[in-house]
Motif scaffolding. Structure first.
Motif, PDB file in Angstrom:
ATOM      1  N   UNK A 215       0.855  -1.186   0.000  1.00 19.95           N
ATOM      2  CA  UNK A 215       0.000   0.000   0.000  1.00 19.95           C
ATOM      3  C   UNK A 215       0.890   1.234   0.000  1.00 19.95           C
ATOM      4  N   UNK A 216       0.659   2.121  -0.958  1.00 18.77           N
ATOM      5  CA  UNK A 216       1.468   3.334  -1.053  1.00 18.77           C
ATOM      6  C   UNK A 216       0.559   4.548  -1.049  1.00 18.77           C
ATOM      7  N   UNK A 217       0.725   5.398  -0.064  1.00 17.19           N
ATOM      8  CA  UNK A 217      -0.090   6.608   0.014  1.00 17.19           C
ATOM      9  C   UNK A 217       0.454   7.669  -0.926  1.00 17.19           C
TER      10      UNK A 217
ATOM     11  N   UNK B 217       6.724  11.883  -1.874  1.00 21.63           N
ATOM     12  CA  UNK B 217       7.723  12.802  -1.344  1.00 21.63           C
ATOM     13  C   UNK B 217       9.040  12.087  -1.093  1.00 21.63           C
ATOM     14  N   UNK B 218       8.942  10.891  -0.467  1.00 20.07           N
ATOM     15  CA  UNK B 218      10.134  10.121  -0.166  1.00 20.07           C
ATOM     16  C   UNK B 218      10.816   9.688  -1.457  1.00 20.07           C
ATOM     17  N   UNK B 219      10.030   9.219  -2.435  1.00 17.26           N
ATOM     18  CA  UNK B 219      10.587   8.772  -3.712  1.00 17.26           C
ATOM     19  C   UNK B 219      11.282   9.921  -4.427  1.00 17.26           C
TER      20      UNK B 219
ATOM     21  N   UNK C 188      14.960  21.714   0.798  1.00 16.76           N
ATOM     22  CA  UNK C 188      13.823  20.949   0.315  1.00 16.76           C
ATOM     23  C   UNK C 188      13.690  21.056  -1.198  1.00 16.76           C
ATOM     24  N   UNK C 189      12.760  20.325  -1.743  1.00 15.37           N
ATOM     25  CA  UNK C 189      12.575  20.304  -3.192  1.00 15.37           C
ATOM     26  C   UNK C 189      11.188  20.808  -3.547  1.00 15.37           C
TER      27      UNK C 189
ATOM     28  N   UNK D  30      -0.667  15.458  -9.781  1.00 18.47           N
ATOM     29  CA  UNK D  30      -0.693  13.988  -9.647  1.00 18.47           C
ATOM     30  C   UNK D  30      -0.891  13.585  -8.191  1.00 18.47           C
ATOM     31  N   UNK D  31      -0.211  14.274  -7.279  1.00 15.61           N
ATOM     32  CA  UNK D  31      -0.378  13.985  -5.844  1.00 15.61           C
ATOM     33  C   UNK D  31      -1.808  14.249  -5.397  1.00 15.61           C
TER      34      UNK D  31
END
Length: 299
Positions: free
Chosen positions: A219-221, A226-228, A256-257, A266-267
């Motif tokens: 399961x990927x929220x 962000x982590x990827x 930060x990015x 997309x998010x």
């Protein structure tokens, strides 16, 4: 004049809700079904206002019905004359002894007013204690696992009454689950243990639970992106000649990015999809806006 079923929470005295504390402090009598709940109640109520009820440790249904009938006969007159509380660990409506008293009162003393004051249940407290996140839209099933029982089927389960952890563990692992155990979580009485090794829990203890999750569950929220993205950015910097000296218009001064408009869109779409899976789409918001709550709202 009311009988209150008050949830004390998992066992630490300061985890009693504000509402629960108010009821305990003002009730004429506070009844406790056991030693542990009595200990927590005593942190909020003087001993002279504590009433003890006797419940036999038996599976004989006739003896249990007799005990609950006698308990109701003791509690009802006081609840008719004043305010009375019956306390339980956790929540009064989740794996609690209060349900027996409520049904007996309803059957034999229907004139008694009843009110339930919810408490922090192990169903929710376990997630904090074990460092588990139940994401939006995720399912979670409740099961009992007494005497070495190993229930299987759902992707995620919270198991209560794990009295034989090694035997339960064997069955769950064979069925493809990762399992973490918690004993006496948020309880002042006894030692708190969190482990994935069932041999550390070879002694029987009623207050042991387990969280089981299928190894194959993926399961990927939406915010996992962000982590990827962070990892991807670090890799790109490392592979670029000159390293961090190379200009990157997406890197902020604080390290930060900044995401592009396409990435943010997309998010947002992923977050909306997760919300819909959990029953949180626009079509479902009418009830929530009007104060109606359900199981899904308890996330």
């Amino acid at each position: 004049m009311t009988l209150y079923g008050v949830g004390l929470g998992p066992g630490e005295a300061d985890l009693v809700t504000v509402r629960g504390k108010e009821i305990l402090e003002t009730a004429d009598v506070v009844y406790s079904p056991g030693r542990l709940s009595r200990t927590v109640a005593l942190e909020h109520v003087p001993e002279e206002r504590i009433g003890d009820l006797d419940f036999p440790m038996t599976k004989d249904e006739e003896k249990l019905r007799t005990a609950w009938t006698e308990a109701a006969a003791e509690v009802a007159p006081k609840a008719t004359a004043g305010d009375v509380a019956f306390v339980t660990l956790g929540d009064p409506n989740v794996y609690s002894t209060f349900g027996h008293l409520r049904r007996t009162i309803d059957a034999f003393h229907p004139d008694v007013d009843l009110e339930i004051v919810p408490g922090v249940s192990a169903v929710t407290a376990f997630a904090t204690a074990l460092g588990v996140e139940i994401e939006a839209g995720a399912g979670l099933s409740l099961r009992e696992a007494a005497a070495g029982h190993s229930p299987t089927g759902p992707d995620r389960m919270i198991l209560f009454k794990v009295t034989d952890a090694p035997a339960t563990h064997e069955g769950l692992v064979e069925a493809g689950y990762d399992v973490t155990y918690g004993r006496r979580l948020f309880m002042e009485q006894g030692e708190t243990v969190v482990t994935d090794d069932p041999t550390e829990l070879d002694e029987r203890d009623y207050y042991t639970l387990a969280y089981a999750e299928k190894e194959s569950l993926d399961v990927e929220s939406a915010t996992a992106a962000f982590e990827t993205s962070a990892v991807s950015s670090e890799t790109t910097d490392a592979d670029t000649p000159g390293g961090s000296d190379t200009a990157d218009t997406n890197v902020r001064s604080d390290g930060g990015r900044e995401f592009t408009a396409a990435e943010l869109a997309e998010l947002a779409a992923l977050e909306r999809a997760e919300g819909c899976a959990g029953g949180d789409c626009d079509a479902d918001r009418g009830d929530a806006d009007h104060g109606t709550t359900g199981v899904a709202d308890e996330r």
